[in-house]
Structure formats: structure tokens, C-alpha cells
Design a protein around this motif. Structure first.
Motif, PDB file in Angstrom:
ATOM      1  N   ALA L   8       5.367   4.790   3.364  1.00 57.37           N
ATOM      2  CA  ALA L   8       4.773   4.402   1.286  1.00 57.37           C
ATOM      3  C   ALA L   8       4.772   2.527   1.883  1.00 57.37           C
ATOM      4  O   ALA L   8       3.864   2.326   1.061  1.00 57.37           O
ATOM      5  CB  ALA L   8       6.416   4.087   0.857  1.00 57.37           C
ATOM      6  N   MET L   9       5.270   1.942   2.716  1.00 58.99           N
ATOM      7  CA  MET L   9       4.489   0.959   2.418  1.00 58.99           C
ATOM      8  C   MET L   9       2.955   1.014   2.894  1.00 58.99           C
ATOM      9  O   MET L   9       2.720  -0.011   2.806  1.00 58.99           O
ATOM     10  CB  MET L   9       5.874  -0.028   3.399  1.00 58.99           C
ATOM     11  N   THR L  10       3.095   1.260   4.041  1.00 55.32           N
ATOM     12  CA  THR L  10       2.381   1.252   4.884  1.00 55.32           C
ATOM     13  C   THR L  10       0.844   1.852   3.762  1.00 55.32           C
ATOM     14  O   THR L  10       0.398   1.252   3.571  1.00 55.32           O
ATOM     15  CB  THR L  10       2.456   1.679   6.054  1.00 55.32           C
ATOM     16  N   SER L  11       1.354   2.799   2.988  1.00 56.76           N
ATOM     17  CA  SER L  11       0.334   3.025   2.209  1.00 56.76           C
ATOM     18  C   SER L  11      -0.351   2.099   1.022  1.00 56.76           C
ATOM     19  O   SER L  11      -1.338   2.001   0.631  1.00 56.76           O
ATOM     20  CB  SER L  11       0.508   4.642   1.297  1.00 56.76           C
ATOM     21  N   ILE L  12       0.854   1.779   0.493  1.00 57.05           N
ATOM     22  CA  ILE L  12       0.770   0.380  -0.364  1.00 57.05           C
ATOM     23  C   ILE L  12      -0.070  -0.839  -0.077  1.00 57.05           C
ATOM     24  O   ILE L  12      -1.372  -1.036  -0.342  1.00 57.05           O
ATOM     25  CB  ILE L  12       2.066  -0.037  -1.014  1.00 57.05           C
ATOM     26  N   VAL L  13       0.051  -1.282   0.900  1.00 60.40           N
ATOM     27  CA  VAL L  13      -0.746  -2.703   2.454  1.00 60.40           C
ATOM     28  C   VAL L  13      -1.954  -2.008   2.753  1.00 60.40           C
ATOM     29  O   VAL L  13      -2.739  -3.117   2.249  1.00 60.40           O
ATOM     30  CB  VAL L  13       0.391  -2.632   3.151  1.00 60.40           C
ATOM     31  N   ILE L  14      -2.510  -0.190   2.907  1.00 59.51           N
ATOM     32  CA  ILE L  14      -3.376  -0.702   3.196  1.00 59.51           C
ATOM     33  C   ILE L  14      -4.710   0.189   1.718  1.00 59.51           C
ATOM     34  O   ILE L  14      -5.157  -0.708   2.100  1.00 59.51           O
ATOM     35  CB  ILE L  14      -3.432   0.797   4.578  1.00 59.51           C
ATOM     36  N   ALA L  15      -3.416   0.346   1.243  1.00 63.40           N
ATOM     37  CA  ALA L  15      -4.001   0.938  -0.278  1.00 63.40           C
ATOM     38  C   ALA L  15      -4.657  -0.052  -0.969  1.00 63.40           C
ATOM     39  O   ALA L  15      -6.073  -0.291  -1.433  1.00 63.40           O
ATOM     40  CB  ALA L  15      -3.691   1.285  -1.639  1.00 63.40           C
ATOM     41  N   GLY L  16      -4.263  -1.381  -1.073  1.00 62.19           N
ATOM     42  CA  GLY L  16      -4.733  -2.414  -1.342  1.00 62.19           C
ATOM     43  C   GLY L  16      -5.703  -3.526  -0.571  1.00 62.19           C
ATOM     44  O   GLY L  16      -6.423  -4.091  -1.153  1.00 62.19           O
ATOM     45  N   ILE L  17      -6.040  -3.538   0.754  1.00 61.84           N
ATOM     46  CA  ILE L  17      -6.731  -3.958   1.361  1.00 61.84           C
ATOM     47  C   ILE L  17      -7.426  -3.571   1.650  1.00 61.84           C
ATOM     48  O   ILE L  17      -8.778  -4.796   1.265  1.00 61.84           O
ATOM     49  CB  ILE L  17      -5.807  -4.978   2.789  1.00 61.84           C
ATOM     50  N   THR L  18      -7.661  -2.060   1.163  1.00 62.53           N
ATOM     51  CA  THR L  18      -8.978  -1.093   1.867  1.00 62.53           C
ATOM     52  C   THR L  18     -10.018  -1.883   0.518  1.00 62.53           C
ATOM     53  O   THR L  18     -11.302  -2.200   0.585  1.00 62.53           O
ATOM     54  CB  THR L  18      -8.971  -0.136   1.977  1.00 62.53           C
ATOM     55  N   THR L  19      -9.333  -1.658  -0.715  1.00 61.95           N
ATOM     56  CA  THR L  19      -9.630  -1.716  -1.544  1.00 61.95           C
ATOM     57  C   THR L  19     -10.186  -3.805  -2.183  1.00 61.95           C
ATOM     58  O   THR L  19     -11.413  -3.847  -2.695  1.00 61.95           O
ATOM     59  CB  THR L  19      -9.131  -1.192  -3.394  1.00 61.95           C
TER      60      THR L  19
END
Lengths: 93, 93, 93, 93, 93, 93, 93, 93, 93, 93, 93, 93, 93, 93
Positions: L8-19
Motif C-alpha cells: 500500500a505504501m509503495t503504491s501511494i508513493v509511486i502514484a504520487g511521484i508518477t503524476t
């Protein structure tokens, strides 16, 4: 190693960095101002009085930011309230 | 390793960094000022007196920021109040 | 590993970094000044005396910042007060 | 691992970095100076004597900063006082 | 892992970095010098003798800084005094 | 994991980095030189012989710095004295 | 995890980085060369033969640095002497 | 976690980075080449055949560096010799 | 080491950094403003009154951002509510 | 935490980074190409057919590098061979 | 060290950084606006009323972003809801 | 903390950074394209139909790269196969 | 230290960074817009109504991005759902 | 500290960073577009209708990328599926 050593180390580090990096901006800015003054003098020698006066006022204001940095460094080395507190504490221990 | 060793190491590091990096800005700024002076001289040889005088005043002000850095380095190596404190403490121990 | 080894390592590191990075600024600044001098000479060959003289004064001032760095490096390698203190301490131990 | 190994490693690292990075600035500065000399020669072939002479003086001064770096590297590899101290200490142990 | 392994690793790392990064500056500087030489030749074909000669002298001086780096790398790989010391020490152990 | 594994890993890393990053500078420099050659050819087609010859000499000198990097990489992979030493040591153990 | 896993991981990492970053420089340099070729063609269509020939020679030399990187990557993946050594060692164990 | 997991993770990371960063250079270079082609077409519409042909040859060469990166990524994901080795080892265990 | 030492160290670090880096922007901005003022004066000496007045208003607004930084530094050194809280807590302990 | 969690995390991270950063280059390159197309159209409206056609071919080639990145991301999320291996392994366990 | 100390330290750090770095952008932007105003005044002294009015509106909007940063810093130092919560908690403990 | 939390944490981080970072390139590219369109319109108002049409096609292609990033973010937040796997695993546990 | 302290610290850090860095872009963009407005006014005083109106619409849109950042900061400090959750949890404990 | 705290912290961090950094690109791009619009208006006041309309369409598209970032931030703070999952899990525990 007691607290005062850490305070001392931190003060040394920050005193150096504040002066070392904080004078970079003013130096470059003064270089730019002086350079433009010389170009202007070459272009319009008749206005040299106004140009020189404006240059010196400008240099004084830029130098003031370098002096802020130097003042903070000197405060941290010679008039550091945190250091005085811990030395007093160590002496009274 | 006692506190004085840490203080010594920190002082060495910061003395070097302050001078090594802090002289970068002034050097570049002086290079710029000198370069413009030469361009101006080539463009307007008649104003060489004013240009040279303004250049030297400017270089002096820029050099002053390099000297702030060198002064901080020398204070940290040869007149470091924190080092004196810990050496005195070690001697009196 | 005793304190003197740490002091020695720190001195080596900082001596190298101060010279290695601190000469970058002056080198670039001198390159700029020399480059402009050449342009000016090509543009106004008659003013070559003034240009050359101003160039040498400028190079000397820029070189001075490189020499500050070299001096700090040499002090750290050959006349390091902190190193002397710890060697003396180790000898007297 | 005793102290002399750390000293040796540090010396190797710094010797390489000082030369590797410290020659970057001079190289770029010399490239700039040579480039401008060529432009100036193309623009004013008659002044080639003055231009070439000024170029060589300038290159010598820029090269001097590269040589400072190389000297520090060589001192660290072949005439390192800290290394000599620890080798002597190890030998006398 | 004994000391000689660390020395070997450090030497490999620094040998590569010194050459890999230290040749970046000279390469770019030579590219600039060659580029300007070509521009100058196109602009003033008559001065091709002077331009080519100055170019080659300049390239030689720039190349010298790349060679400093390569020399340091080769010393670290094939004539490393620190490595010899530790190998000798290991052999005599 | 014994020493030879660390040596192997370090050699791989540095071999790749030296070539990967060390060819960046020469590539950009050659791109610049070629680009200027093309501009010069378009501007002065009559001087194409001189321009092409100077270009090739320049490219050869720039390429030489890329080859230094490639040589260091190949030495580290196929003729690494440190690796040979540890393999010999491991074999003789 | 034994040594061969570390060697494998290191080889993968470096193979990717060497190609991924090492092709950046050549790509940009080729883009520059092609761009200038097009400008030159538009400016001097009559010299298109010379321009195109010089462009292709230049592209070949720039591409060569990209190929150095790709070769190192392929050596690390398919003909890695260190990997072979450890696999042989593991097989003979 | 056994070795194959580390190999898998490393391969994923490097496959992504090699493509993600390695296509940056070619993309920018192609943008530059296309942009210049358009400028050239606007300036000299008569040479559109030569310009378009040179552009496509250039784009092909630049694209080739992007394809090197993509090939390395695909090899790492679908034809990775290190991964095959460890999977075979794990299967035979 | 109790909490107050950490607070003291943090305050010292941030006081230095805020002034050291925060004055960089204003210094450069003032350098730019002064430089343009000099150019404008050389170009239009008749409008010197308006130019000088606008310059001083602008410098005052830029200087205000430098003063924000200096104020924060002084608050952190001499009127730090967090420090007062922990000193009071330590005294009352 | 077992191996599959690490593989999943790594895949997520790299999928995001590859797309997030890998589209930066193409986006900028397309912006440049489009911008130049518009300038060319304004300068030479008669050549709009050739310009538009060349632009679209160029955009397609640049977009292809963005698509390489997107493909790698999608492979890592929806068709990841390493993930399938570990899920199969976990299911069969 | 309890929670309130960490909150205090974090608040100090962020208060300094927000002001120190956040004022950099506005300072540079104001410098640019003022510089252009001066150029415009020199070029068109008759429009000085409009130019000055537009400049002041613009400076006010740019300054507003600097004030956002200063407000956040002041809130963190003097009206920090998190700090109040933990102090209240510590007092009620 | 179990595996699903890390996913979950990884997904949140990457979702934010990618956008967050992935939209930077397209935004700047669109700014450039729009800016050039405006310049072209001012220069050649008669070609406004062609210019506007080409601009919109170009913006659509650039926007597509921003949408790739947004799609990856949304997949990671709302349709993440790895997350579904671990939630299913946790539910079935 | 319980969870709420970590949440508080994180919120403080991010509130400061979001405002401190997020206002940098808008500030620079507004500086650019204002600067161009002034240039345009000086060049075409008759169009001052249209220019000023367009400038204010543009500034409002740019300011909106700065306000997004400020809003996120204020939400994190004064209306943080995560903080409320943990405070409620701590109170109900 | 349980999983939900980590999720909360990560969400806060990423919400701030996505908005704080993601609005930088759009802000700069809008500044550029507005600046060019003003230049174009000053150059061609007659085309103000077309220019203004194109500007607003362009600003809307650029703003859309800023809004993607803001949307991701708001989803992470107020409609975070991962957070909801862990809160539900904690409540049902």
C-alpha cells in the motif's frame, strides 16, 4: 562526549558553511554589478558620476547580505547563547 | 576518542570547505569583472582611467567576501575558542 | 585506531578537496579573463598595453583565491596544529 | 585492519579525486582561451604575435592551477607525512 | 577480508573514476577548441597556418590534463606504493 | 564471501561506469566538432580540404580520451593485477 | 546468498546502467550533428555531397562510443570472466 | 529470501531504469533533429528531398541507441542468463 | 544528552542555513536590478531621477525577503520559544 | 514478508518511475518539434503540406520512445515473468 | 527525549527552511521584474506612470508568495497546533 | 506490519511521484508549444487556421504522455493487481 | 513516542516544504509575466488596456497553482484527517 | 506503531510533494505562455482576439496537468482506498 562538544561542533560547522556559501551569492552579484558599471562607463563616459554613485549604493546593499552571513558566523563563534548556557551548566555542575 | 579529537576534525573539515568553496564565487565574479573591463577598454580606450579605477574598487569589494572566508578558516585553525576550551579542559583534567 | 589516525585521514581528505575543487573557480575565471583579453586585443590592437596590464593585475587577484586554497592545503599537510597536538600527546603518553 | 590501511585508502581516494576533478576546471578554461584565440586570429591576423603571446601567458597561469592539483596528488602518494608517521610507528612497534 | 583487499578495491574504484570523469573536461574542451578552429578556418582561410599551429599547441596543453588523470590511474593500478607495502607485509607475515 | 568476490564486483562496477560515463564527454565533444565542421563547410565550401583534415585530426584527439576510458575498462576486466593476485592466493591456499 | 549471486546482481546493474546512461551522450551528439547537417543543407544545397559524407563519417565516430558501451554491457551479460570463475568454482565445489 | 528473488528484483529495477532513462537522450535528440528539419524546410523548400532523406537516416541512427536500451531491457526480462542459472539451480536443488 | 542540547543544535544549524542560503536569492536579484539600472542610466541619462527612485523601491522590496530570513535566524538564536520551554523545564526539574 | 512482496513492491516502483520519468524526454522533444513547426508555418505558409507531414513522421518516432517506456511499465504490472514465477512457487508450496 | 522535543526540532527545521528557500523564488522574480521595469523606463520614459503602476501590482503579487512562506514559518514557531497539543498533554500528564 | 501495508505504501508513493513529476515535462512542453503558437499568430495572422490546427494536434500528442502517467497512477491506486493479490491472500488466510 | 507524534512531525515537514518549494515556480512565473508586460507596455503604450487585462488574468491562473500548495499546507496543519483519527484514537484509548 | 500510521504518514508526504512539486511545471509553463501572449499583443494588437482565445485554450490544457496533481493529492487525503482498508481492518479487529 558531553553536550557541549556537540554544540561546539555544530557551531563550527555552521559558522563555516554560512560564511562559505552565503558569500557566494553576494560575490557573484557584485561581479555582475561591477561588470555592468564598466560597460555603462564605456558606453556613456559623461554619466560617470551618476553611474559610480548608483554602483556604490548598490554594492553597499548587496554587501549587506554578505555581512548578515558574516555576523551570524561571528555570533556563532564568539557570542553563542547556547554554548554559554552549556558551559555555564558544565561549570556549575 | 575524546571530545577534542572531534572538535579538531570538525575544524579541519570546515576550514577547508569554507576556503575551498567560498573562494569559488569571488573568483568567478572577479573573472567576470576583469573580462568586462577588458571589453570596455577595447571599446572606449579614452575612459581607461575611470574604468580602471572603478574596476579596482569593485575587485576590492568582491575580494572582501573571499577574505571573510579565509578569515573564518584561519580563526578555526589558529584561534578556535571551542578548541581552546577543550584543550584547557583536557589539560586541567 | 586512535585519534591521530582520524586527524590524519581528515587532513588528507580536506587537503585534497580544498585544492581540487577550490582551483576550479579560479581556473574558469582566468579562462574567461584571458579569452576576453584576446577578443579585446583583436578588436583594438592599439590599446594592447593597457589591456595586457589590466589583464595581469586581474589574473593576479584571481590567482590569489587559488593560492588561498593551496595555502590551506599545505597548512593542513605540513603545519597542522591539531596534528601536532595529538602527535605530541601520543609521544608524551 | 590497522590505522595505516585507512590512511592508505584515504590517500588513494583523495589523490585520484583531486586530479580527476581538479583538472576539469583548467581543461575547460584552456579550451575557452584557445577557442577565443582562434576566433581572434581569424578576425585580426595582423595581431597574431600579441595574441599568441598573451595566450601562452594565460595558458601558463591556468595550467598552474592544474599543477597545484597534480602536486597535491603526488605528495599524497609519494611523500605523505601522515603515511610515513604511521609506517614508522608500525615498524617501531 | 584483510587490508590488502580494501586497498585493492579502493585502487580499482579510484583508477576508474579518475580516468572516467577526468577525461570529460578535456574532451569537452578539445571539442570546443576544434569547433572554433573550424569556424575560424571557414571565416579566414588565409590564416590557416597560424590557426592550425595555435590549435595544436592548445590541444597539446589540454590533452596534458587528460594525461595527468591517466597517469594517476596507471600509477594506482601498476605502481601503487600502498599496495606494494601491504603485499610485502602479507608476504613477510 | 571472500575477498576475490569483492574485487570482482568492484571491477565490474568500475569497468561499466568508466566506459558508460567516460564516453559521454567525448561523444558530446565530437558532436560539437562535427556540427561546426558542417556549418563551416556550408559557409565556405572552397576550404573543404583544410576543414576536413583539421576535423579528422581533432576527432582523433577527442576519441583518444574515450579510448583511455575503454582501455581502463578492458584492463579491469581482462588484465586486472589485483584480481590475479587474489585468484593466485585463493588457488595456493 | 553466495558470491555468485552478488556477482550476477552487480553485472545486471552495471550492464543496464552502462547502456542506459552511456547512450545518452552519443544520442544527443548525433542529434546535434544531424540538426546542423540539415541547417547546412538548407543554407548551401550545392555542397550536399560533401556535407552528407562528412556527416556520415562523424556519425560513425560518435556511434563508436555508444558501441563501446553496448560492448561492455554484452561482455558483462554473456562473457563475464568473473561470473565464469565463480560458476566454475561453485560447480567444482 | 533466496538468491533468485534478489536477481529478479535487480533485473526489474534495471530493466525499467535502462529504458526509462536511456530513451531520454534519443527522444531529445530526435526532437532537435525534427525541429531543425522543419526550420530548414521552411527556409529552403526546394531542397526538401535531400533534407527529408538526411533526416530519416539521422533519425534511424539516433533511434538505434534507444533500441540498444530497449534490447538490454528485454534481455534482462525475458532472456536473462543469470536468472536462468538460479532458477535451474533452484529446480535442481 | 538531554532534549535541550538537541534543540540548541537544531537552532544553530537552521539559523545558519536560513541566513546563509536565504540571502543568496536576494543578493543575486539585487545584483541584477543594480546592473540593469546602470545600463538604463547609460542609455537614458535624462531619466535618472525616475530610474533611481524605482531602483530604490525595488531594492527595498527585494531586501525585505533577505530580512525575513535574518529575522527568522535571530528569532531562533535569541527568542526561541521552544528553547525557552525546555530551559524552563530543565530549571524546574 | 516473503519474496513475492518484494517483487511486487519493486515492480510497482519501477513501473511508476519508468513511465513518470521516461515520458519527460519525449514530451519535451515533442514540444520542441511542435513549436518549430508552428514557427516554420508562420514563416513559410506555402510549405505547410511538407512541414505537417514531416512533423507527424517525427512525432511518431519520438512518441515511439515514450511507448517503449509505457510498454515496459505495462509488462511489469500485468505480464511480469518474475512475479508469475514467485506466485506459482508460492501456490505450489 | 520525549515527543515534544521531536516536534520542537521539526518545527524549527521547517520554519527555517520554508523561509530560507521559499524566499529565493520571489526574490529572483522581483529582481527580474524590477530590472525589466528599469529597462522599460529607459526605453519609454513617457509611459512611466503605467509602468510603475503595473510594476507595483506585480511586485505585490510576487511578494504574496514570499509572505505565504513567512506566514507558514510564523505559524510553525508561534501558533503550532501540534506543539500545543503535546505541551498540553505533557502538562496534563 | 504485514506485506500488504508495504504494498500500500509503495503504491501511494509511486502514484504520487508518477503524476507529480511526470506531468512536469508535458506541462513545460505545452507551455512552449502555446508560446510559439502565439508568436506565430502575431507574426502571420493570415495562417491562423493552419497554426491553430497544428497546435491542437501537437497538444493532444504531448498531453498523451501526461495521460500515460495519470493512467499508471490510477491503476496503482484503484486497479493494482499486486494489492488485490495480497488482500485476497490476507482474506483467505 | 506514539504514532500521533510521527503524524504531527510529518505534517509539519510537508506543510513547510509544500509551501516553501511550491511557491517557487509561481513566483518565478509571475516575475516573468510581469517583466514581459512591462516590456510590452514600453514597446506599445497604446495597447496598455489589453495588455494589463491579459496580464491580470494570467497572474490569477499562475497564482492559482501557488494557492493549491498553500491550501494543501493549511489542510495538513489545521484540518488533517489522519491527525484527527489518531488524536481521537488516543483520546478514546 | 501499527500499519495505519505508516499509511497515514506516507499519504501526507506524497500529497504534499505531488502538489508542491507538480505545480512547478505548470506554473512555469503558464508564465511562459502569458509572457509570450503579452509580447504578441504588443507586436500585433489587431490580432488580439485570436491571441487571447488561443492563450486561454492553452492555459486550460496546461492547468489540466496541475489539476491532475491536485486531484491525486485530494484522493490521497480524503478518498484513500488503502487508508480505508486499514482503518476498516483496525476497526474490525
Amino acid at each position: 562526549m558531553d553536550s557541549s562538544a556537540y554544540i561546539a561542533m555544530t557551531s563550527i560547522v555552521i559558522a563555516g558553511i554560512t560564511t562559505g556559501f552565503g558569500t557566494m551569492g553576494p560575490a557573484l552579484a557584485e561581479g555582475r554589478a561591477v561588470a555592468t558599471a564598466l560597460t555603462s562607463l564605456a558606453q556613456q563616459p559623461d554619466a560617470s558620476a551618476t553611474i559610480t554613485r548608483t554602483l556604490f549604493v548598490g554594492l553597499a546593499m548587496i554587501e549587506s547580505t554578505a555581512i548578515y552571513c558574516f555576523v551570524v558566523s561571528m555570533i556563532l563563534i564568539f557570542a553563542n547563547p547556547f554554548w554559554n548556557y552549556f558551559v555555564a551548566q558544565a561549570a556549575g555542575k
